[in-house]
Design an enzyme around this catalytic site. Structure first.
Site, PDB file in Angstrom:
ATOM      1  N   ASP A 271       0.812  -1.225   0.000  1.00  0.00           N
ATOM      2  CA  ASP A 271       0.000   0.000   0.000  1.00  0.00           C
ATOM      3  C   ASP A 271       0.843   1.270   0.000  1.00  0.00           C
ATOM      4  O   ASP A 271       0.422   2.304   0.526  1.00  0.00           O
ATOM      5  CB  ASP A 271      -0.955   0.048   1.217  1.00  0.00           C
ATOM      6  CG  ASP A 271      -1.798  -1.203   1.306  1.00  0.00           C
ATOM      7  OD1 ASP A 271      -2.239  -1.681   0.251  1.00  0.00           O
ATOM      8  OD2 ASP A 271      -2.030  -1.683   2.431  1.00  0.00           O
TER       9      ASP A 271
ATOM     10  N   LYS B 246       2.375   2.255  -4.994  1.00  0.00           N
ATOM     11  CA  LYS B 246       3.155   1.795  -6.152  1.00  0.00           C
ATOM     12  C   LYS B 246       2.397   1.992  -7.452  1.00  0.00           C
ATOM     13  O   LYS B 246       2.981   2.345  -8.475  1.00  0.00           O
ATOM     14  CB  LYS B 246       3.515   0.302  -6.012  1.00  0.00           C
ATOM     15  CG  LYS B 246       4.450  -0.003  -4.880  1.00  0.00           C
ATOM     16  CD  LYS B 246       4.717  -1.483  -4.770  1.00  0.00           C
ATOM     17  CE  LYS B 246       3.536  -2.313  -4.357  1.00  0.00           C
ATOM     18  NZ  LYS B 246       3.004  -2.056  -3.028  1.00  0.00           N
TER      19      LYS B 246
ATOM     20  N   GLY C 244      -3.977  -4.566  -4.261  1.00  0.00           N
ATOM     21  CA  GLY C 244      -5.007  -3.622  -4.701  1.00  0.00           C
ATOM     22  C   GLY C 244      -4.301  -2.343  -5.099  1.00  0.00           C
ATOM     23  O   GLY C 244      -3.765  -1.640  -4.254  1.00  0.00           O
ATOM     24  N   HIS C 245      -4.207  -2.089  -6.395  1.00  0.00           N
ATOM     25  CA  HIS C 245      -3.499  -0.903  -6.861  1.00  0.00           C
ATOM     26  C   HIS C 245      -4.506   0.125  -7.348  1.00  0.00           C
ATOM     27  O   HIS C 245      -5.253  -0.122  -8.278  1.00  0.00           O
ATOM     28  CB  HIS C 245      -2.532  -1.281  -7.998  1.00  0.00           C
ATOM     29  CG  HIS C 245      -1.386  -2.120  -7.503  1.00  0.00           C
ATOM     30  ND1 HIS C 245      -0.591  -2.866  -8.318  1.00  0.00           N
ATOM     31  CD2 HIS C 245      -0.919  -2.312  -6.251  1.00  0.00           C
ATOM     32  CE1 HIS C 245       0.328  -3.482  -7.581  1.00  0.00           C
ATOM     33  NE2 HIS C 245       0.133  -3.164  -6.328  1.00  0.00           N
TER      34      HIS C 245
ATOM     35  N   GLN D 112       2.528  -5.860  -3.018  1.00  0.00           N
ATOM     36  CA  GLN D 112       2.846  -5.897  -1.575  1.00  0.00           C
ATOM     37  C   GLN D 112       4.173  -5.154  -1.326  1.00  0.00           C
ATOM     38  O   GLN D 112       4.551  -4.337  -2.146  1.00  0.00           O
ATOM     39  CB  GLN D 112       2.897  -7.351  -1.061  1.00  0.00           C
ATOM     40  CG  GLN D 112       1.546  -8.055  -1.043  1.00  0.00           C
ATOM     41  CD  GLN D 112       1.187  -8.725  -2.343  1.00  0.00           C
ATOM     42  OE1 GLN D 112       2.007  -9.353  -2.947  1.00  0.00           O
ATOM     43  NE2 GLN D 112      -0.053  -8.603  -2.763  1.00  0.00           N
TER      44      GLN D 112
HETATM   45  P1  IMP Z   1      -2.102 -12.718   2.026  1.00  0.00           P
HETATM   46  O1  IMP Z   1      -1.165 -12.152   1.005  1.00  0.00           O
HETATM   47  O2  IMP Z   1      -3.551 -12.527   1.656  1.00  0.00           O
HETATM   48  O3  IMP Z   1      -1.769 -14.135   2.373  1.00  0.00           O
HETATM   49  O4  IMP Z   1      -1.919 -11.876   3.380  1.00  0.00           O
HETATM   50  C1  IMP Z   1      -0.693 -11.931   4.139  1.00  0.00           C
HETATM   51  C2  IMP Z   1      -0.382 -10.552   4.701  1.00  0.00           C
HETATM   52  O5  IMP Z   1      -0.076  -9.688   3.623  1.00  0.00           O
HETATM   53  C3  IMP Z   1      -1.537  -9.881   5.452  1.00  0.00           C
HETATM   54  O6  IMP Z   1      -0.980  -9.094   6.491  1.00  0.00           O
HETATM   55  C4  IMP Z   1      -2.174  -8.987   4.413  1.00  0.00           C
HETATM   56  O7  IMP Z   1      -2.864  -7.909   4.993  1.00  0.00           O
HETATM   57  C5  IMP Z   1      -0.930  -8.537   3.681  1.00  0.00           C
HETATM   58  N1  IMP Z   1      -1.169  -8.120   2.291  1.00  0.00           N
HETATM   59  C6  IMP Z   1      -1.343  -8.895   1.212  1.00  0.00           C
HETATM   60  N2  IMP Z   1      -1.498  -8.145   0.108  1.00  0.00           N
HETATM   61  C7  IMP Z   1      -1.383  -6.875   0.485  1.00  0.00           C
HETATM   62  C8  IMP Z   1      -1.400  -5.622  -0.216  1.00  0.00           C
HETATM   63  O8  IMP Z   1      -1.541  -5.548  -1.444  1.00  0.00           O
HETATM   64  N3  IMP Z   1      -1.271  -4.500   0.556  1.00  0.00           N
HETATM   65  C9  IMP Z   1      -1.074  -4.558   1.897  1.00  0.00           C
HETATM   66  N4  IMP Z   1      -1.025  -5.682   2.575  1.00  0.00           N
HETATM   67  C10 IMP Z   1      -1.174  -6.839   1.890  1.00  0.00           C
END
Ligand code: IMP
Length: 422
Positions: A12, A15, A39-40, A223
Protein backbone atom coordinates in the site's frame (compact mmCIF):
# COMPACT_ATOMS: atom_id res chain seq x y z
CA UNK A 1 16.07 1.41 -19.12
CA UNK A 2 14.33 -1.57 -17.48
CA UNK A 3 12.93 -0.85 -14.04
CA UNK A 4 11.59 -2.74 -11.05
CA UNK A 5 9.12 -0.95 -8.82
CA UNK A 6 9.33 -2.43 -5.33
CA UNK A 7 7.30 -1.64 -2.22
CA UNK A 8 9.57 -0.84 0.73
CA UNK A 9 7.07 -1.12 3.59
CA UNK A 10 4.08 -3.42 4.23
CA UNK A 11 2.37 -2.84 0.88
CA UNK A 12 0.00 0.00 0.00
CA UNK A 13 2.90 2.40 -0.60
CA UNK A 14 1.23 3.92 -3.65
CA UNK A 15 3.15 1.80 -6.15
CA UNK A 16 0.24 1.87 -8.62
CA UNK A 17 0.61 5.61 -9.02
CA UNK A 18 4.39 5.45 -9.59
CA UNK A 19 3.96 2.54 -12.01
CA UNK A 20 1.33 4.52 -13.87
CA UNK A 21 3.68 7.51 -14.00
CA UNK A 22 6.56 5.42 -15.37
CA UNK A 23 4.34 3.48 -17.76
CA UNK A 24 4.32 6.42 -20.12
CA UNK A 25 7.88 5.55 -21.17
CA UNK A 26 7.50 1.75 -20.93
CA UNK A 27 6.58 -0.70 -23.67
CA UNK A 28 5.72 -3.62 -21.40
CA UNK A 29 4.41 -3.71 -17.82
CA UNK A 30 4.92 -6.97 -15.93
CA UNK A 31 3.46 -8.43 -12.73
CA UNK A 32 5.75 -11.16 -11.42
CA UNK A 33 4.45 -12.21 -7.98
CA UNK A 34 1.45 -12.17 -5.68
CA UNK A 35 -2.14 -12.40 -6.82
CA UNK A 36 -5.36 -10.54 -6.34
CA UNK A 37 -4.38 -9.87 -2.71
CA UNK A 38 -2.88 -6.70 -4.22
CA UNK A 39 -5.01 -3.62 -4.70
CA UNK A 40 -3.50 -0.90 -6.86
CA UNK A 41 -5.43 2.32 -7.06
CA UNK A 42 -4.71 4.44 -10.11
CA UNK A 43 -6.40 7.79 -10.60
CA UNK A 44 -6.01 9.21 -14.05
CA UNK A 45 -7.88 12.05 -15.75
CA UNK A 46 -10.28 12.10 -12.80
CA UNK A 47 -11.29 8.42 -13.18
CA UNK A 48 -10.42 5.92 -10.43
CA UNK A 49 -9.41 2.35 -11.27
CA UNK A 50 -8.73 -0.36 -8.73
CA UNK A 51 -6.55 -3.11 -10.15
CA UNK A 52 -5.81 -6.40 -8.43
CA UNK A 53 -4.21 -8.72 -10.97
CA UNK A 54 -4.10 -6.58 -14.08
CA UNK A 55 -0.84 -4.67 -14.55
CA UNK A 56 -1.39 -0.89 -14.43
CA UNK A 57 -0.31 -0.50 -18.06
CA UNK A 58 -3.71 -1.92 -19.00
CA UNK A 59 -5.10 1.61 -18.66
CA UNK A 60 -2.95 2.72 -21.61
CA UNK A 61 -3.75 2.02 -25.24
CA UNK A 62 -0.50 0.68 -26.60
CA UNK A 63 1.23 -1.08 -23.73
CA UNK A 64 1.74 -4.82 -23.47
CA UNK A 65 0.84 -6.14 -20.02
CA UNK A 66 2.23 -9.43 -18.76
CA UNK A 67 1.05 -11.57 -15.86
CA UNK A 68 4.22 -13.58 -15.27
CA UNK A 69 4.88 -17.14 -14.12
CA UNK A 70 5.42 -16.08 -10.49
CA UNK A 71 1.88 -14.75 -10.11
CA UNK A 72 -0.99 -16.83 -8.71
CA UNK A 73 -4.13 -16.27 -10.77
CA UNK A 74 -7.69 -16.61 -9.54
CA UNK A 75 -9.49 -17.08 -12.89
CA UNK A 76 -12.89 -16.14 -11.47
CA UNK A 77 -11.50 -13.00 -9.82
CA UNK A 78 -9.50 -12.02 -12.90
CA UNK A 79 -12.51 -12.33 -15.19
CA UNK A 80 -14.57 -10.17 -12.80
CA UNK A 81 -11.77 -7.60 -12.78
CA UNK A 82 -11.50 -7.61 -16.58
CA UNK A 83 -15.28 -7.05 -16.86
CA UNK A 84 -15.19 -4.21 -14.32
CA UNK A 85 -12.32 -2.42 -16.01
CA UNK A 86 -13.90 -2.99 -19.44
CA UNK A 87 -17.13 -1.46 -18.13
CA UNK A 88 -15.06 1.66 -17.35
CA UNK A 89 -14.26 1.91 -21.06
CA UNK A 90 -10.86 0.15 -21.18
CA UNK A 91 -10.54 -2.54 -23.88
CA UNK A 92 -8.64 -5.67 -22.78
CA UNK A 93 -7.51 -7.53 -25.87
CA UNK A 94 -5.15 -10.52 -26.27
CA UNK A 95 -2.56 -8.10 -27.72
CA UNK A 96 -2.69 -5.98 -24.56
CA UNK A 97 -2.79 -8.68 -21.90
CA UNK A 98 -0.55 -11.78 -21.88
CA UNK A 99 -0.89 -14.46 -19.21
CA UNK A 100 1.99 -16.86 -18.51
CA UNK A 101 1.22 -20.52 -19.13
CA UNK A 102 3.43 -21.32 -16.11
CA UNK A 103 1.48 -19.22 -13.58
CA UNK A 104 -0.32 -21.15 -10.84
CA UNK A 105 -4.08 -21.10 -10.48
CA UNK A 106 -6.05 -20.17 -7.34
CA UNK A 107 -9.15 -22.33 -6.88
CA UNK A 108 -12.19 -21.41 -4.75
CA UNK A 109 -11.08 -24.03 -2.20
CA UNK A 110 -7.78 -22.21 -1.73
CA UNK A 111 -9.70 -19.17 -0.50
CA UNK A 112 -11.66 -21.30 1.94
CA UNK A 113 -8.48 -23.05 3.10
CA UNK A 114 -6.98 -19.61 3.69
CA UNK A 115 -9.98 -18.80 5.93
CA UNK A 116 -9.68 -22.17 7.70
CA UNK A 117 -6.01 -21.56 8.46
CA UNK A 118 -6.79 -18.15 9.85
CA UNK A 119 -9.57 -19.61 12.01
CA UNK A 120 -7.16 -22.26 13.31
CA UNK A 121 -4.60 -19.60 14.27
CA UNK A 122 -7.20 -17.73 16.35
CA UNK A 123 -5.63 -14.68 17.99
CA UNK A 124 -2.34 -15.43 16.20
CA UNK A 125 -3.91 -15.10 12.77
CA UNK A 126 -1.90 -13.46 9.98
CA UNK A 127 -4.78 -11.22 8.90
CA UNK A 128 -4.60 -12.42 5.29
CA UNK A 129 -6.75 -11.00 2.51
CA UNK A 130 -8.43 -14.47 2.27
CA UNK A 131 -7.74 -14.56 -1.46
CA UNK A 132 -6.21 -18.04 -1.22
CA UNK A 133 -2.69 -16.79 -1.82
CA UNK A 134 -0.86 -18.83 0.86
CA UNK A 135 -2.59 -22.17 0.08
CA UNK A 136 -1.97 -21.73 -3.68
CA UNK A 137 1.74 -21.01 -3.22
CA UNK A 138 1.86 -23.92 -0.73
CA UNK A 139 0.49 -26.24 -3.45
CA UNK A 140 3.06 -24.83 -5.88
CA UNK A 141 5.94 -25.56 -3.52
CA UNK A 142 4.41 -28.92 -2.57
CA UNK A 143 4.39 -29.72 -6.29
CA UNK A 144 0.67 -30.40 -6.39
CA UNK A 145 -0.52 -27.08 -7.86
CA UNK A 146 -2.42 -26.46 -11.07
CA UNK A 147 -0.78 -24.31 -13.71
CA UNK A 148 -2.37 -22.34 -16.50
CA UNK A 149 -0.88 -24.68 -19.13
CA UNK A 150 -2.65 -27.61 -17.46
CA UNK A 151 -5.92 -26.20 -18.77
CA UNK A 152 -4.96 -27.50 -22.22
CA UNK A 153 -5.88 -30.92 -20.85
CA UNK A 154 -9.39 -30.60 -19.46
CA UNK A 155 -9.56 -34.21 -18.29
CA UNK A 156 -6.40 -33.69 -16.20
CA UNK A 157 -7.70 -30.41 -14.74
CA UNK A 158 -11.05 -31.96 -13.85
CA UNK A 159 -9.38 -34.90 -12.16
CA UNK A 160 -6.95 -32.68 -10.26
CA UNK A 161 -9.64 -30.26 -9.08
CA UNK A 162 -11.88 -33.14 -8.00
CA UNK A 163 -9.07 -34.65 -5.93
CA UNK A 164 -8.09 -31.31 -4.40
CA UNK A 165 -11.70 -30.46 -3.51
CA UNK A 166 -12.10 -33.79 -1.69
CA UNK A 167 -8.90 -33.15 0.31
CA UNK A 168 -9.94 -29.58 1.09
CA UNK A 169 -13.44 -30.60 2.21
CA UNK A 170 -11.93 -32.85 4.89
CA UNK A 171 -10.24 -29.80 6.38
CA UNK A 172 -13.14 -27.40 5.91
CA UNK A 173 -15.67 -29.54 7.80
CA UNK A 174 -13.39 -29.37 10.83
CA UNK A 175 -13.82 -25.60 10.92
CA UNK A 176 -17.53 -25.55 10.10
CA UNK A 177 -16.67 -23.79 6.86
CA UNK A 178 -18.63 -24.38 3.64
CA UNK A 179 -17.54 -27.42 1.68
CA UNK A 180 -17.42 -27.61 -2.11
CA UNK A 181 -19.00 -29.70 -4.87
CA UNK A 182 -16.22 -30.73 -7.22
CA UNK A 183 -18.50 -30.47 -10.26
CA UNK A 184 -19.54 -26.93 -9.36
CA UNK A 185 -15.92 -25.86 -8.80
CA UNK A 186 -14.86 -27.35 -12.14
CA UNK A 187 -17.74 -25.64 -13.94
CA UNK A 188 -17.01 -22.23 -12.38
CA UNK A 189 -13.25 -22.35 -12.90
CA UNK A 190 -13.34 -23.81 -16.41
CA UNK A 191 -15.94 -21.33 -17.60
CA UNK A 192 -13.92 -18.38 -16.24
CA UNK A 193 -10.80 -19.83 -17.80
CA UNK A 194 -12.35 -19.72 -21.28
CA UNK A 195 -12.42 -15.89 -21.07
CA UNK A 196 -8.70 -15.95 -20.25
CA UNK A 197 -7.60 -18.58 -22.79
CA UNK A 198 -6.94 -16.13 -25.69
CA UNK A 199 -4.47 -14.28 -23.44
CA UNK A 200 -2.43 -17.35 -22.44
CA UNK A 201 1.03 -17.76 -23.93
CA UNK A 202 4.63 -18.59 -23.14
CA UNK A 203 5.49 -15.09 -21.91
CA UNK A 204 9.22 -15.82 -21.42
CA UNK A 205 10.32 -15.56 -25.09
CA UNK A 206 8.03 -12.55 -25.49
CA UNK A 207 9.89 -10.77 -22.69
CA UNK A 208 13.31 -11.82 -23.96
CA UNK A 209 12.52 -10.68 -27.49
CA UNK A 210 11.36 -7.31 -26.15
CA UNK A 211 14.49 -7.00 -23.99
CA UNK A 212 16.83 -7.88 -26.86
CA UNK A 213 15.02 -5.42 -29.12
CA UNK A 214 15.75 -2.64 -26.62
CA UNK A 215 12.14 -2.14 -25.54
CA UNK A 216 11.49 -0.72 -22.07
CA UNK A 217 10.28 -3.13 -19.42
CA UNK A 218 8.60 -2.06 -16.19
CA UNK A 219 8.09 -4.56 -13.35
CA UNK A 220 5.17 -3.71 -11.13
CA UNK A 221 5.80 -5.09 -7.65
CA UNK A 222 2.91 -6.06 -5.42
CA UNK A 223 2.85 -5.90 -1.58
CA UNK A 224 6.05 -4.70 0.09
CA UNK A 225 9.46 -5.76 1.41
CA UNK A 226 8.24 -6.32 4.98
CA UNK A 227 5.65 -8.76 3.58
CA UNK A 228 8.32 -10.71 1.66
CA UNK A 229 8.32 -14.36 2.72
CA UNK A 230 12.13 -14.21 3.27
CA UNK A 231 12.81 -10.62 4.33
CA UNK A 232 9.53 -9.60 5.96
CA UNK A 233 8.17 -9.77 9.49
CA UNK A 234 7.79 -13.56 9.31
CA UNK A 235 5.31 -15.20 9.85
CA UNK A 236 3.22 -12.05 9.33
CA UNK A 237 4.07 -11.93 5.64
CA UNK A 238 2.57 -12.91 2.32
CA UNK A 239 3.71 -16.07 0.51
CA UNK A 240 5.82 -14.65 -2.32
CA UNK A 241 9.10 -12.78 -2.82
CA UNK A 242 7.90 -9.21 -3.05
CA UNK A 243 11.48 -7.86 -3.35
CA UNK A 244 13.43 -7.09 -6.53
CA UNK A 245 14.71 -10.66 -6.97
CA UNK A 246 11.11 -11.85 -7.29
CA UNK A 247 10.80 -9.86 -10.51
CA UNK A 248 13.38 -12.16 -12.14
CA UNK A 249 12.16 -15.50 -10.80
CA UNK A 250 8.59 -14.47 -11.49
CA UNK A 251 9.15 -13.48 -15.11
CA UNK A 252 12.06 -15.49 -16.49
CA UNK A 253 14.17 -12.40 -17.16
CA UNK A 254 17.72 -12.50 -15.71
CA UNK A 255 19.08 -9.92 -13.21
CA UNK A 256 21.30 -8.35 -15.89
CA UNK A 257 18.15 -7.26 -17.76
CA UNK A 258 17.41 -4.73 -14.98
CA UNK A 259 19.09 -1.33 -14.72
CA UNK A 260 16.98 0.50 -12.15
CA UNK A 261 15.07 -0.31 -8.95
CA UNK A 262 12.64 2.33 -7.72
CA UNK A 263 11.68 1.72 -4.11
CA UNK A 264 8.30 3.15 -3.17
CA UNK A 265 7.49 4.21 0.38
CA UNK A 266 5.00 6.53 2.01
CA UNK A 267 6.23 9.60 3.85
CA UNK A 268 4.95 7.76 6.95
CA UNK A 269 4.23 4.05 7.56
CA UNK A 270 1.05 1.95 7.25
CA UNK A 271 0.18 -1.68 7.72
CA UNK A 272 -2.92 -3.87 7.40
CA UNK A 273 -3.30 -7.33 8.87
CA UNK A 274 -1.55 -8.53 12.02
CA UNK A 275 2.09 -8.42 13.04
CA UNK A 276 4.76 -6.09 14.37
CA UNK A 277 4.54 -2.35 13.75
CA UNK A 278 6.93 -0.53 16.11
CA UNK A 279 6.17 3.04 14.98
CA UNK A 280 2.35 2.67 15.01
CA UNK A 281 0.72 5.87 16.28
CA UNK A 282 -2.94 6.13 17.18
CA UNK A 283 -3.05 9.90 16.79
CA UNK A 284 -1.67 9.74 13.25
CA UNK A 285 -4.05 6.85 12.38
CA UNK A 286 -7.09 8.78 13.65
CA UNK A 287 -5.99 11.89 11.83
CA UNK A 288 -5.46 10.15 8.45
CA UNK A 289 -8.67 8.09 8.74
CA UNK A 290 -10.49 11.32 9.56
CA UNK A 291 -9.30 12.66 6.20
CA UNK A 292 -10.79 9.53 4.56
CA UNK A 293 -7.29 8.21 3.83
CA UNK A 294 -5.72 4.81 4.50
CA UNK A 295 -8.50 2.33 3.89
CA UNK A 296 -7.41 -0.86 2.03
CA UNK A 297 -8.21 -1.05 -1.71
CA UNK A 298 -8.77 -4.84 -1.60
CA UNK A 299 -10.56 -5.35 1.72
CA UNK A 300 -11.64 -1.82 2.75
CA UNK A 301 -9.95 -2.40 6.13
CA UNK A 302 -8.59 0.72 7.86
CA UNK A 303 -4.79 0.59 7.78
CA UNK A 304 -2.80 1.16 10.95
CA UNK A 305 -0.63 4.28 10.56
CA UNK A 306 2.62 5.35 12.16
CA UNK A 307 5.74 7.46 11.81
CA UNK A 308 8.35 6.93 9.15
CA UNK A 309 10.52 3.93 10.08
CA UNK A 310 13.98 4.10 8.53
CA UNK A 311 15.06 0.85 10.21
CA UNK A 312 12.69 -0.91 7.84
CA UNK A 313 13.47 1.36 4.90
CA UNK A 314 17.25 1.02 5.27
CA UNK A 315 16.90 -2.77 5.16
CA UNK A 316 14.43 -2.57 2.26
CA UNK A 317 16.80 -0.37 0.25
CA UNK A 318 19.57 -2.93 0.84
CA UNK A 319 17.72 -6.08 -0.15
CA UNK A 320 16.07 -4.50 -3.19
CA UNK A 321 19.19 -2.63 -4.36
CA UNK A 322 17.14 0.57 -4.57
CA UNK A 323 18.62 3.09 -7.01
CA UNK A 324 15.96 5.75 -6.37
CA UNK A 325 13.24 6.36 -3.78
CA UNK A 326 9.69 7.34 -4.65
CA UNK A 327 8.13 8.91 -1.56
CA UNK A 328 4.33 9.04 -1.81
CA UNK A 329 1.62 10.70 0.28
CA UNK A 330 3.86 13.52 1.45
CA UNK A 331 0.70 15.65 1.60
CA UNK A 332 -0.66 13.33 4.33
CA UNK A 333 1.73 15.10 6.72
CA UNK A 334 0.88 18.64 5.56
CA UNK A 335 -0.92 19.65 8.76
CA UNK A 336 1.75 18.55 11.24
CA UNK A 337 3.93 20.98 13.22
CA UNK A 338 6.48 18.36 14.24
CA UNK A 339 7.31 15.03 12.64
CA UNK A 340 9.06 11.95 14.02
CA UNK A 341 11.45 9.70 12.13
CA UNK A 342 12.50 6.39 13.65
CA UNK A 343 16.25 5.95 13.15
CA UNK A 344 16.90 2.74 15.15
CA UNK A 345 15.21 0.25 17.49
CA UNK A 346 16.21 -0.05 21.09
CA UNK A 347 15.87 -3.75 21.94
CA UNK A 348 16.84 -4.56 25.53
CA UNK A 349 19.15 -1.55 25.68
CA UNK A 350 20.92 -2.32 22.38
CA UNK A 351 20.55 -0.17 19.28
CA UNK A 352 19.50 -1.93 16.09
CA UNK A 353 19.83 -0.06 12.80
CA UNK A 354 18.29 -3.08 10.98
CA UNK A 355 15.19 -5.19 11.74
CA UNK A 356 15.64 -8.26 13.96
CA UNK A 357 15.04 -11.83 12.72
CA UNK A 358 13.80 -13.19 16.06
CA UNK A 359 10.03 -12.92 16.17
CA UNK A 360 9.80 -12.11 19.89
CA UNK A 361 12.34 -9.27 19.58
CA UNK A 362 9.72 -7.19 17.76
CA UNK A 363 7.58 -6.99 20.91
CA UNK A 364 10.48 -5.35 22.74
CA UNK A 365 11.57 -3.03 19.91
CA UNK A 366 11.25 0.57 21.09
CA UNK A 367 11.64 3.11 18.27
CA UNK A 368 14.37 5.71 18.70
CA UNK A 369 12.95 8.92 17.25
CA UNK A 370 14.42 12.06 15.79
CA UNK A 371 12.08 15.09 15.59
CA UNK A 372 11.94 17.28 12.51
CA UNK A 373 9.90 20.45 11.96
CA UNK A 374 6.77 19.99 9.83
CA UNK A 375 5.89 22.37 6.98
CA UNK A 376 2.32 22.96 8.04
CA UNK A 377 1.03 24.02 4.63
CA UNK A 378 -0.72 22.52 1.62
CA UNK A 379 1.67 20.76 -0.78
CA UNK A 380 -0.98 19.30 -3.12
CA UNK A 381 -0.58 22.11 -5.64
CA UNK A 382 3.21 21.71 -5.98
CA UNK A 383 4.18 20.70 -9.50
CA UNK A 384 7.99 20.73 -9.12
CA UNK A 385 10.28 19.49 -6.36
CA UNK A 386 11.57 23.05 -5.94
CA UNK A 387 7.99 24.19 -5.08
CA UNK A 388 7.99 22.06 -1.91
CA UNK A 389 8.45 24.01 1.33
CA UNK A 390 11.99 23.94 2.74
CA UNK A 391 10.98 21.77 5.74
CA UNK A 392 9.49 19.16 3.37
CA UNK A 393 12.68 19.13 1.32
CA UNK A 394 14.71 18.76 4.53
CA UNK A 395 12.48 15.87 5.69
CA UNK A 396 13.04 14.07 2.37
CA UNK A 397 16.78 14.76 2.45
CA UNK A 398 17.02 13.22 5.93
CA UNK A 399 15.02 10.19 4.80
CA UNK A 400 17.39 9.70 1.85
CA UNK A 401 20.43 10.07 4.10
CA UNK A 402 19.16 7.56 6.66
CA UNK A 403 18.35 5.02 3.92
CA UNK A 404 21.42 5.65 1.77
CA UNK A 405 19.35 6.05 -1.41
CA UNK A 406 18.53 9.20 -3.40
CA UNK A 407 15.01 10.60 -3.78
CA UNK A 408 13.75 10.13 -7.36
CA UNK A 409 10.03 10.98 -7.08
CA UNK A 410 7.69 12.62 -4.59
CA UNK A 411 3.90 12.20 -4.51
CA UNK A 412 1.73 15.04 -3.20
CA UNK A 413 -1.71 13.72 -4.17
CA UNK A 414 -3.50 10.91 -5.94
CA UNK A 415 -3.48 12.29 -9.47
CA UNK A 416 -0.86 11.49 -12.10
CA UNK A 417 0.01 15.19 -12.27
CA UNK A 418 0.81 15.21 -8.55
CA UNK A 419 3.97 13.13 -8.97
CA UNK A 420 7.11 15.28 -8.91
CA UNK A 421 10.33 14.01 -10.50
CA UNK A 422 13.50 15.08 -8.72
P1 IMP B 1 -2.10 -12.72 2.03
O1 IMP B 1 -1.16 -12.15 1.01
O2 IMP B 1 -3.55 -12.53 1.66
O3 IMP B 1 -1.77 -14.13 2.37
O4 IMP B 1 -1.92 -11.88 3.38
C1 IMP B 1 -0.69 -11.93 4.14
C2 IMP B 1 -0.38 -10.55 4.70
O5 IMP B 1 -0.08 -9.69 3.62
C3 IMP B 1 -1.54 -9.88 5.45
O6 IMP B 1 -0.98 -9.09 6.49
C4 IMP B 1 -2.17 -8.99 4.41
O7 IMP B 1 -2.86 -7.91 4.99
C5 IMP B 1 -0.93 -8.54 3.68
N1 IMP B 1 -1.17 -8.12 2.29
C6 IMP B 1 -1.34 -8.90 1.21
N2 IMP B 1 -1.50 -8.15 0.11
C7 IMP B 1 -1.38 -6.87 0.49
C8 IMP B 1 -1.40 -5.62 -0.22
O8 IMP B 1 -1.54 -5.55 -1.44
N3 IMP B 1 -1.27 -4.50 0.56
C9 IMP B 1 -1.07 -4.56 1.90
N4 IMP B 1 -1.02 -5.68 2.57
C10 IMP B 1 -1.17 -6.84 1.89
Amino acid sequence: MNTIIAGLQWGDEGKGKIVDYLTESADLVIRSQGGNNAGHTVITNGAKYILHLLPSGILWDKKVNVIGNGVVIDPVGLVEEIRRVESQGVAITPEKLLISDRAHVVLPIHKELDAAREAALGSHKIGTTKRGIGPTYADKINRCGLRVADFNDLAFVTERITKRVAEANEILVRYDLPTYEAAAVCAEVLSAFERLRPHVTNTIPVLHTAWKAGQTLLFEGAQGTLLDVDFGTYPFVTSSNTTAGGACTGSGLPPMAIQRVIGVCKAYTTRVGSGPFPTADEGLSDYLHGLGREFGATTGRPRGCGWLDTVLLRFACMVNGVTGLAVTNLDGLDAYQTLQICTAYDIDGHFHPLPPAERDAWDRAVPVYESLPGWNCDTTGCTRFADLPGQAQAYLARLAELCDAPIAFVGVGPDRAQTLAV
